[in-house]
Design an enzyme around this catalytic site. Structure first.
Site, PDB file in Angstrom:
ATOM      1  N   GLY A  45      -0.163  10.385  -5.612  1.00  0.00           N
ATOM      2  CA  GLY A  45      -1.580  10.587  -5.889  1.00  0.00           C
ATOM      3  C   GLY A  45      -2.397   9.993  -4.765  1.00  0.00           C
ATOM      4  O   GLY A  45      -1.944   9.070  -4.071  1.00  0.00           O
ATOM      5  N   GLN A  50      -9.802   6.440  -1.058  1.00  0.00           N
ATOM      6  CA  GLN A  50      -8.703   5.894  -0.261  1.00  0.00           C
ATOM      7  C   GLN A  50      -8.675   6.453   1.156  1.00  0.00           C
ATOM      8  O   GLN A  50      -7.931   5.956   1.999  1.00  0.00           O
ATOM      9  CB  GLN A  50      -7.363   6.155  -0.944  1.00  0.00           C
ATOM     10  CG  GLN A  50      -7.187   5.377  -2.234  1.00  0.00           C
ATOM     11  CD  GLN A  50      -5.852   5.689  -2.854  1.00  0.00           C
ATOM     12  OE1 GLN A  50      -5.699   6.680  -3.561  1.00  0.00           O
ATOM     13  NE2 GLN A  50      -4.873   4.833  -2.564  1.00  0.00           N
ATOM     14  N   CYS A  98       0.319   1.198  -5.030  1.00  0.00           N
ATOM     15  CA  CYS A  98      -0.847   1.929  -4.531  1.00  0.00           C
ATOM     16  C   CYS A  98      -0.751   2.024  -3.015  1.00  0.00           C
ATOM     17  O   CYS A  98      -0.403   1.042  -2.356  1.00  0.00           O
ATOM     18  CB  CYS A  98      -2.127   1.196  -4.952  1.00  0.00           C
ATOM     19  SG  CYS A  98      -3.649   1.979  -4.403  1.00  0.00           S
ATOM     20  N   LEU A  99      -1.078   3.189  -2.465  1.00  0.00           N
ATOM     21  CA  LEU A  99      -1.038   3.354  -1.016  1.00  0.00           C
ATOM     22  C   LEU A  99      -1.999   2.413  -0.310  1.00  0.00           C
ATOM     23  O   LEU A  99      -1.760   2.028   0.832  1.00  0.00           O
ATOM     24  CB  LEU A  99      -1.350   4.810  -0.638  1.00  0.00           C
ATOM     25  CG  LEU A  99      -0.344   5.855  -1.122  1.00  0.00           C
ATOM     26  CD1 LEU A  99      -0.826   7.261  -0.779  1.00  0.00           C
ATOM     27  CD2 LEU A  99       1.037   5.601  -0.556  1.00  0.00           C
ATOM     28  N   HIS A 140      -4.340   6.364 -12.933  1.00  0.00           N
ATOM     29  CA  HIS A 140      -4.382   5.506 -11.744  1.00  0.00           C
ATOM     30  C   HIS A 140      -5.387   6.065 -10.736  1.00  0.00           C
ATOM     31  O   HIS A 140      -6.235   5.331 -10.209  1.00  0.00           O
ATOM     32  CB  HIS A 140      -2.977   5.413 -11.127  1.00  0.00           C
ATOM     33  CG  HIS A 140      -2.918   4.586  -9.884  1.00  0.00           C
ATOM     34  ND1 HIS A 140      -2.371   3.326  -9.859  1.00  0.00           N
ATOM     35  CD2 HIS A 140      -3.333   4.834  -8.612  1.00  0.00           C
ATOM     36  CE1 HIS A 140      -2.451   2.837  -8.624  1.00  0.00           C
ATOM     37  NE2 HIS A 140      -3.030   3.737  -7.854  1.00  0.00           N
ATOM     38  N   GLU A 141      -5.306   7.368 -10.459  1.00  0.00           N
ATOM     39  CA  GLU A 141      -6.210   7.980  -9.481  1.00  0.00           C
ATOM     40  C   GLU A 141      -7.646   8.051 -10.014  1.00  0.00           C
ATOM     41  O   GLU A 141      -8.601   7.860  -9.261  1.00  0.00           O
ATOM     42  CB  GLU A 141      -5.707   9.363  -9.062  1.00  0.00           C
ATOM     43  CG  GLU A 141      -4.344   9.360  -8.408  1.00  0.00           C
ATOM     44  CD  GLU A 141      -4.203   8.367  -7.260  1.00  0.00           C
ATOM     45  OE1 GLU A 141      -5.183   8.160  -6.502  1.00  0.00           O
ATOM     46  OE2 GLU A 141      -3.112   7.791  -7.106  1.00  0.00           O
ATOM     47  N   HIS A 144      -9.498   5.016  -9.334  1.00  0.00           N
ATOM     48  CA  HIS A 144     -10.021   4.929  -7.961  1.00  0.00           C
ATOM     49  C   HIS A 144     -11.426   5.505  -7.851  1.00  0.00           C
ATOM     50  O   HIS A 144     -12.283   4.919  -7.178  1.00  0.00           O
ATOM     51  CB  HIS A 144      -9.105   5.652  -6.971  1.00  0.00           C
ATOM     52  CG  HIS A 144      -7.969   4.837  -6.475  1.00  0.00           C
ATOM     53  ND1 HIS A 144      -8.141   3.681  -5.747  1.00  0.00           N
ATOM     54  CD2 HIS A 144      -6.630   5.019  -6.584  1.00  0.00           C
ATOM     55  CE1 HIS A 144      -6.953   3.177  -5.432  1.00  0.00           C
ATOM     56  NE2 HIS A 144      -6.023   3.970  -5.926  1.00  0.00           N
TER      57      HIS A 144
END
Length: 189
Positions: A45, A50, A98-99, A140-141, A144
């Site tokens: 994701g 991000q 997380c990235l 999760h996304e 963000h």
């Protein structure tokens, strides 16, 4: 185009994102670039904040998260101006990463099922129900675009235990196999 991933500590990750207007330029290209960036970083994701864009857009591909019985049931989709309108079921824990926070993984509890309203990249409106791993990736996304990180769901003790690792990430002291952009550290006196 592959975008650099914005690292923990950048204010864009903590701000609620803005709705996207229907005349947003090159939206389909941006969605495609976000998928390319996500796959390049081995993610499932990626949200627009991000990549330093404070807009309500995220992409997911939950297929890599599916276990053997669920293979082929993952979801690859773009979510524009999403709104979670219902969450239900038991909260269940799973170790998330997380990235924007490479090398940090912690157990986060989330409801097992969601109903979400959103637009796709062709501006078709959808209202879909997801459960299990796909619901988790979406939650999760979605966090963000609301300015919430998975670390915000952790207990005070866990936050204290990972504080030094998070500070190192924000200063660029981290190993990631993808390009990252780190916040400028300025000291106010």
């Amino acid at each position: 185009m592959i975008y650099p991933i914005i690292a923990y500590g950048d204010p864009v990750l903590k701000e609620p994102a803005q709705d996207i207007p229907k005349d947003f330029p090159d939206l389909k290209e941006l969605v495609e670039d976000m998928f390319t960036t996500m796959y390049h970083a081995h993610g499932v994701g990626l949200a627009a904040p991000q990549i330093n864009k404070s807009i309500r857009l995220f992409v997911i591909d939950s297929e890599p998260m599916m276990d053997d019985e669920e293979k082929g049931k993952g979801v690859k989709r773009a979510f524009i101006n999403p709104e979670i309108i219902e969450e239900d079921g038991e909260d269940w824990g799973f170790e998330e990463g997380c990235l924007s926070i490479p090398g940090v993984r912690e157990v986060v509890y989330r409801p097992e099922r969601i109903v979400i309203r959103y637009f796709d990249e062709d501006w078709n409106e959808h209202e879909d129900t997801y459960d299990g791993m796909t619901a988790r990736v979406i939650q999760h996304e979605y966090d963000h675009v609301e300015g919430i990180l998975f670390t915000d769901h952790l207990s005070g003790l866990t936050k204290r235990l990972i504080k030094n690792r998070l500070n190192k990430i924000s200063k660029g002291d981290v190993d990631a196999d993808y390009r990252m952009k780190f916040p400028t550290v300025s000291k106010k006196r």
